[in-house]
Design a protein around this motif. Structure first.
Motif, PDB file in Angstrom:
ATOM      1  N   GLU A  18       0.836  -1.214   0.000  1.00  0.00           N
ATOM      2  CA  GLU A  18       0.000   0.000   0.000  1.00  0.00           C
ATOM      3  C   GLU A  18       0.865   1.258   0.000  1.00  0.00           C
ATOM      4  O   GLU A  18       0.579   2.213   0.724  1.00  0.00           O
ATOM      5  CB  GLU A  18      -0.936  -0.024   1.210  1.00  0.00           C
ATOM      6  CG  GLU A  18      -1.949  -1.148   1.101  1.00  0.00           C
ATOM      7  CD  GLU A  18      -2.888  -1.217   2.289  1.00  0.00           C
ATOM      8  OE1 GLU A  18      -2.809  -0.346   3.163  1.00  0.00           O
ATOM      9  OE2 GLU A  18      -3.683  -2.158   2.331  1.00  0.00           O
ATOM     10  N   ASP A  19       1.910   1.265  -0.849  1.00  0.00           N
ATOM     11  CA  ASP A  19       2.790   2.451  -0.847  1.00  0.00           C
ATOM     12  C   ASP A  19       2.266   3.581  -1.725  1.00  0.00           C
ATOM     13  O   ASP A  19       2.854   4.668  -1.779  1.00  0.00           O
ATOM     14  CB  ASP A  19       4.244   2.080  -1.204  1.00  0.00           C
ATOM     15  CG  ASP A  19       4.418   1.577  -2.637  1.00  0.00           C
ATOM     16  OD1 ASP A  19       3.472   1.654  -3.437  1.00  0.00           O
ATOM     17  OD2 ASP A  19       5.532   1.101  -2.953  1.00  0.00           O
ATOM     18  N   GLY A  20       1.176   3.331  -2.451  1.00  0.00           N
ATOM     19  CA  GLY A  20       0.547   4.405  -3.226  1.00  0.00           C
ATOM     20  C   GLY A  20       1.251   4.763  -4.517  1.00  0.00           C
ATOM     21  O   GLY A  20       0.898   5.729  -5.185  1.00  0.00           O
ATOM     22  N   PHE A  21       2.274   3.965  -4.899  1.00  0.00           N
ATOM     23  CA  PHE A  21       2.981   4.244  -6.152  1.00  0.00           C
ATOM     24  C   PHE A  21       2.523   3.270  -7.227  1.00  0.00           C
ATOM     25  O   PHE A  21       2.402   2.073  -6.977  1.00  0.00           O
ATOM     26  CB  PHE A  21       4.497   4.135  -5.944  1.00  0.00           C
ATOM     27  CG  PHE A  21       5.288   4.396  -7.198  1.00  0.00           C
ATOM     28  CD1 PHE A  21       5.389   5.672  -7.712  1.00  0.00           C
ATOM     29  CD2 PHE A  21       5.908   3.349  -7.875  1.00  0.00           C
ATOM     30  CE1 PHE A  21       6.104   5.917  -8.879  1.00  0.00           C
ATOM     31  CE2 PHE A  21       6.620   3.584  -9.038  1.00  0.00           C
ATOM     32  CZ  PHE A  21       6.725   4.872  -9.537  1.00  0.00           C
ATOM     33  N   HIS A  22       2.285   3.786  -8.446  1.00  0.00           N
ATOM     34  CA  HIS A  22       1.837   2.932  -9.556  1.00  0.00           C
ATOM     35  C   HIS A  22       2.656   3.267 -10.799  1.00  0.00           C
ATOM     36  O   HIS A  22       2.937   4.430 -11.070  1.00  0.00           O
ATOM     37  CB  HIS A  22       0.347   3.142  -9.835  1.00  0.00           C
ATOM     38  CG  HIS A  22      -0.506   2.880  -8.636  1.00  0.00           C
ATOM     39  ND1 HIS A  22      -0.815   1.606  -8.203  1.00  0.00           N
ATOM     40  CD2 HIS A  22      -1.052   3.729  -7.739  1.00  0.00           C
ATOM     41  CE1 HIS A  22      -1.536   1.694  -7.098  1.00  0.00           C
ATOM     42  NE2 HIS A  22      -1.697   2.963  -6.793  1.00  0.00           N
ATOM     43  N   TRP A  23       3.038   2.234 -11.561  1.00  0.00           N
ATOM     44  CA  TRP A  23       3.873   2.451 -12.751  1.00  0.00           C
ATOM     45  C   TRP A  23       3.075   2.985 -13.941  1.00  0.00           C
ATOM     46  O   TRP A  23       3.627   3.363 -14.941  1.00  0.00           O
ATOM     47  CB  TRP A  23       4.563   1.152 -13.173  1.00  0.00           C
ATOM     48  CG  TRP A  23       5.642   0.719 -12.247  1.00  0.00           C
ATOM     49  CD1 TRP A  23       5.582  -0.295 -11.349  1.00  0.00           C
ATOM     50  CD2 TRP A  23       6.955   1.292 -12.104  1.00  0.00           C
ATOM     51  NE1 TRP A  23       6.773  -0.383 -10.663  1.00  0.00           N
ATOM     52  CE2 TRP A  23       7.635   0.556 -11.111  1.00  0.00           C
ATOM     53  CE3 TRP A  23       7.632   2.335 -12.736  1.00  0.00           C
ATOM     54  CZ2 TRP A  23       8.943   0.846 -10.718  1.00  0.00           C
ATOM     55  CZ3 TRP A  23       8.941   2.621 -12.349  1.00  0.00           C
ATOM     56  CH2 TRP A  23       9.573   1.882 -11.349  1.00  0.00           C
ATOM     57  N   ASN A  24       1.759   2.974 -13.882  1.00  0.00           N
ATOM     58  CA  ASN A  24       0.947   3.421 -15.019  1.00  0.00           C
ATOM     59  C   ASN A  24       1.265   2.605 -16.266  1.00  0.00           C
ATOM     60  O   ASN A  24       1.501   3.131 -17.353  1.00  0.00           O
ATOM     61  CB  ASN A  24       1.193   4.915 -15.279  1.00  0.00           C
ATOM     62  CG  ASN A  24       0.110   5.529 -16.143  1.00  0.00           C
ATOM     63  OD1 ASN A  24      -0.970   4.956 -16.274  1.00  0.00           O
ATOM     64  ND2 ASN A  24       0.387   6.659 -16.735  1.00  0.00           N
ATOM     65  N   TRP A  25       1.286   1.285 -16.099  1.00  0.00           N
ATOM     66  CA  TRP A  25       1.713   0.324 -17.117  1.00  0.00           C
ATOM     67  C   TRP A  25       0.547   0.033 -18.048  1.00  0.00           C
ATOM     68  O   TRP A  25      -0.431  -0.572 -17.637  1.00  0.00           O
ATOM     69  CB  TRP A  25       2.130  -0.951 -16.390  1.00  0.00           C
ATOM     70  CG  TRP A  25       2.924  -1.929 -17.158  1.00  0.00           C
ATOM     71  CD1 TRP A  25       2.496  -2.715 -18.179  1.00  0.00           C
ATOM     72  CD2 TRP A  25       4.301  -2.268 -16.939  1.00  0.00           C
ATOM     73  NE1 TRP A  25       3.509  -3.517 -18.619  1.00  0.00           N
ATOM     74  CE2 TRP A  25       4.633  -3.258 -17.870  1.00  0.00           C
ATOM     75  CE3 TRP A  25       5.264  -1.820 -16.031  1.00  0.00           C
ATOM     76  CZ2 TRP A  25       5.896  -3.817 -17.924  1.00  0.00           C
ATOM     77  CZ3 TRP A  25       6.516  -2.383 -16.095  1.00  0.00           C
ATOM     78  CH2 TRP A  25       6.837  -3.372 -17.035  1.00  0.00           C
TER      79      TRP A  25
END
Ligand code: AMP
Ligand code: ZN
Length: 139
Positions: free
Chosen positions: A108-115
Protein backbone atom coordinates in the motif's frame (compact mmCIF):
# COMPACT_ATOMS: atom_id res chain seq x y z
CA UNK A 1 33.80 11.39 -18.10
CA UNK A 2 34.85 14.51 -16.23
CA UNK A 3 31.49 16.34 -16.25
CA UNK A 4 29.32 13.28 -15.44
CA UNK A 5 27.68 13.64 -12.01
CA UNK A 6 27.77 9.90 -11.29
CA UNK A 7 31.48 9.72 -12.21
CA UNK A 8 31.97 12.62 -9.77
CA UNK A 9 30.06 10.68 -7.10
CA UNK A 10 32.34 7.66 -7.64
CA UNK A 11 35.42 9.91 -7.27
CA UNK A 12 33.98 11.51 -4.11
CA UNK A 13 33.77 14.96 -5.75
CA UNK A 14 30.00 15.05 -5.12
CA UNK A 15 28.71 13.67 -1.80
CA UNK A 16 26.55 10.54 -1.71
CA UNK A 17 25.21 8.15 0.90
CA UNK A 18 26.92 4.83 0.13
CA UNK A 19 25.22 1.46 0.53
CA UNK A 20 27.85 -0.74 -1.15
CA UNK A 21 31.06 -0.58 -3.17
CA UNK A 22 33.41 -3.05 -4.79
CA UNK A 23 35.92 -2.92 -7.64
CA UNK A 24 33.19 -2.90 -10.31
CA UNK A 25 30.12 -1.12 -8.93
CA UNK A 26 29.02 1.62 -6.52
CA UNK A 27 25.57 1.78 -4.86
CA UNK A 28 24.12 4.83 -3.12
CA UNK A 29 20.78 6.29 -2.04
CA UNK A 30 18.78 8.16 -4.68
CA UNK A 31 18.44 11.78 -3.58
CA UNK A 32 14.72 11.93 -4.59
CA UNK A 33 13.39 8.48 -3.72
CA UNK A 34 10.13 6.85 -4.85
CA UNK A 35 10.21 5.24 -1.39
CA UNK A 36 12.82 5.69 1.34
CA UNK A 37 15.77 3.39 0.69
CA UNK A 38 15.52 3.78 -3.13
CA UNK A 39 19.05 2.96 -4.28
CA UNK A 40 21.05 3.39 -7.48
CA UNK A 41 23.65 0.80 -8.56
CA UNK A 42 26.16 2.14 -11.08
CA UNK A 43 29.16 0.71 -12.90
CA UNK A 44 32.45 2.38 -11.92
CA UNK A 45 33.29 2.57 -15.64
CA UNK A 46 31.37 5.31 -17.43
CA UNK A 47 28.78 3.85 -19.82
CA UNK A 48 25.90 5.92 -21.11
CA UNK A 49 23.94 2.84 -22.16
CA UNK A 50 23.57 -0.45 -20.33
CA UNK A 51 24.14 -2.16 -23.70
CA UNK A 52 27.88 -1.36 -23.67
CA UNK A 53 28.56 -2.50 -20.09
CA UNK A 54 30.74 -5.65 -20.11
CA UNK A 55 28.84 -8.77 -19.05
CA UNK A 56 30.75 -9.33 -15.79
CA UNK A 57 30.01 -5.76 -14.66
CA UNK A 58 26.35 -5.85 -15.76
CA UNK A 59 26.01 -9.17 -13.94
CA UNK A 60 27.48 -7.65 -10.79
CA UNK A 61 25.06 -4.70 -11.03
CA UNK A 62 22.09 -7.07 -11.20
CA UNK A 63 23.34 -9.27 -8.37
CA UNK A 64 24.18 -6.35 -6.09
CA UNK A 65 20.86 -4.67 -6.96
CA UNK A 66 18.80 -7.72 -6.09
CA UNK A 67 20.72 -8.31 -2.84
CA UNK A 68 20.20 -4.67 -1.88
CA UNK A 69 16.50 -5.17 -2.67
CA UNK A 70 16.35 -8.04 -0.17
CA UNK A 71 18.23 -6.00 2.46
CA UNK A 72 15.88 -3.02 1.95
CA UNK A 73 12.84 -5.28 2.30
CA UNK A 74 14.06 -6.75 5.56
CA UNK A 75 15.38 -3.55 7.12
CA UNK A 76 12.52 -1.26 6.08
CA UNK A 77 9.79 -3.89 6.48
CA UNK A 78 8.73 -3.62 2.83
CA UNK A 79 6.96 -6.26 0.72
CA UNK A 80 9.01 -6.34 -2.49
CA UNK A 81 11.21 -4.27 -4.76
CA UNK A 82 11.46 -3.16 -8.38
CA UNK A 83 14.66 -3.19 -10.43
CA UNK A 84 14.33 -0.45 -13.04
CA UNK A 85 16.73 0.77 -15.72
CA UNK A 86 15.93 3.61 -18.12
CA UNK A 87 18.07 3.42 -21.29
CA UNK A 88 17.81 6.57 -23.40
CA UNK A 89 15.98 9.85 -22.87
CA UNK A 90 12.78 8.48 -24.42
CA UNK A 91 12.82 5.78 -21.75
CA UNK A 92 13.17 8.39 -19.00
CA UNK A 93 16.95 8.36 -18.54
CA UNK A 94 17.99 11.72 -17.12
CA UNK A 95 21.53 10.99 -15.89
CA UNK A 96 23.51 9.64 -18.83
CA UNK A 97 25.65 7.21 -16.81
CA UNK A 98 23.84 3.86 -16.82
CA UNK A 99 22.26 3.02 -13.47
CA UNK A 100 20.00 0.37 -11.99
CA UNK A 101 17.25 1.65 -9.68
CA UNK A 102 16.36 -0.55 -6.70
CA UNK A 103 12.98 0.61 -5.41
CA UNK A 104 11.64 -0.97 -2.23
CA UNK A 105 7.88 -1.49 -2.50
CA UNK A 106 5.02 -1.84 -0.08
CA UNK A 107 1.62 -3.31 -0.89
CA UNK A 108 0.00 0.00 0.00
CA UNK A 109 2.79 2.45 -0.85
CA UNK A 110 0.55 4.40 -3.23
CA UNK A 111 2.98 4.24 -6.15
CA UNK A 112 1.84 2.93 -9.56
CA UNK A 113 3.87 2.45 -12.75
CA UNK A 114 0.95 3.42 -15.02
CA UNK A 115 1.71 0.32 -17.12
CA UNK A 116 -0.52 0.19 -20.21
CA UNK A 117 -1.43 -3.04 -22.00
CA UNK A 118 -1.85 -2.86 -25.80
CA UNK A 119 -3.10 -5.68 -28.05
CA UNK A 120 -1.20 -6.92 -31.13
CA UNK A 121 -2.93 -7.03 -34.51
CA UNK A 122 -2.91 -10.50 -36.13
CA UNK A 123 0.60 -11.55 -37.21
CA UNK A 124 2.48 -8.55 -35.78
CA UNK A 125 3.76 -10.40 -32.71
CA UNK A 126 5.49 -13.13 -34.74
CA UNK A 127 6.78 -10.58 -37.25
CA UNK A 128 8.42 -8.46 -34.51
CA UNK A 129 9.94 -11.52 -32.81
CA UNK A 130 11.47 -12.79 -36.06
CA UNK A 131 12.90 -9.41 -37.11
CA UNK A 132 14.29 -8.51 -33.68
CA UNK A 133 15.87 -11.96 -33.31
CA UNK A 134 17.55 -11.38 -36.67
CA UNK A 135 19.13 -8.16 -35.41
CA UNK A 136 20.36 -9.50 -32.05
CA UNK A 137 24.12 -9.28 -31.61
CA UNK A 138 25.68 -10.90 -28.55
CA UNK A 139 29.42 -11.22 -28.21
P1 AMP B 1 17.00 8.36 -14.32
O1 AMP B 1 15.76 9.16 -14.52
O2 AMP B 1 16.76 6.87 -14.47
O3 AMP B 1 18.16 8.86 -15.16
O4 AMP B 1 17.35 8.54 -12.79
C1 AMP B 1 18.32 9.43 -12.31
C2 AMP B 1 18.19 9.38 -10.82
O5 AMP B 1 19.34 9.97 -10.25
C3 AMP B 1 16.98 10.14 -10.27
O6 AMP B 1 16.14 9.24 -9.56
C4 AMP B 1 17.60 11.20 -9.36
O7 AMP B 1 16.85 11.43 -8.19
C5 AMP B 1 18.96 10.60 -9.06
N1 AMP B 1 20.00 11.56 -8.74
C6 AMP B 1 20.38 12.63 -9.48
N2 AMP B 1 21.39 13.28 -8.88
C7 AMP B 1 21.67 12.60 -7.74
C8 AMP B 1 22.62 12.76 -6.67
N3 AMP B 1 23.50 13.77 -6.67
N4 AMP B 1 22.61 11.86 -5.67
C9 AMP B 1 21.73 10.84 -5.66
N5 AMP B 1 20.82 10.62 -6.64
C10 AMP B 1 20.78 11.49 -7.65
ZN1 ZN C 1 29.83 8.80 -15.67
Amino acid sequence: MSECIFCKIIKGEIPSVKIYEDELVYAFLDISPINFGHTLVIPKEHHESASTIPEHIAGRMFRVGSRIGIALKRELDMDGYNLHLADGQAAGQVVMHAHLHVVPRGVEDGFHWNWRQLSYPEGRMAEIAEKVAGRLKLD
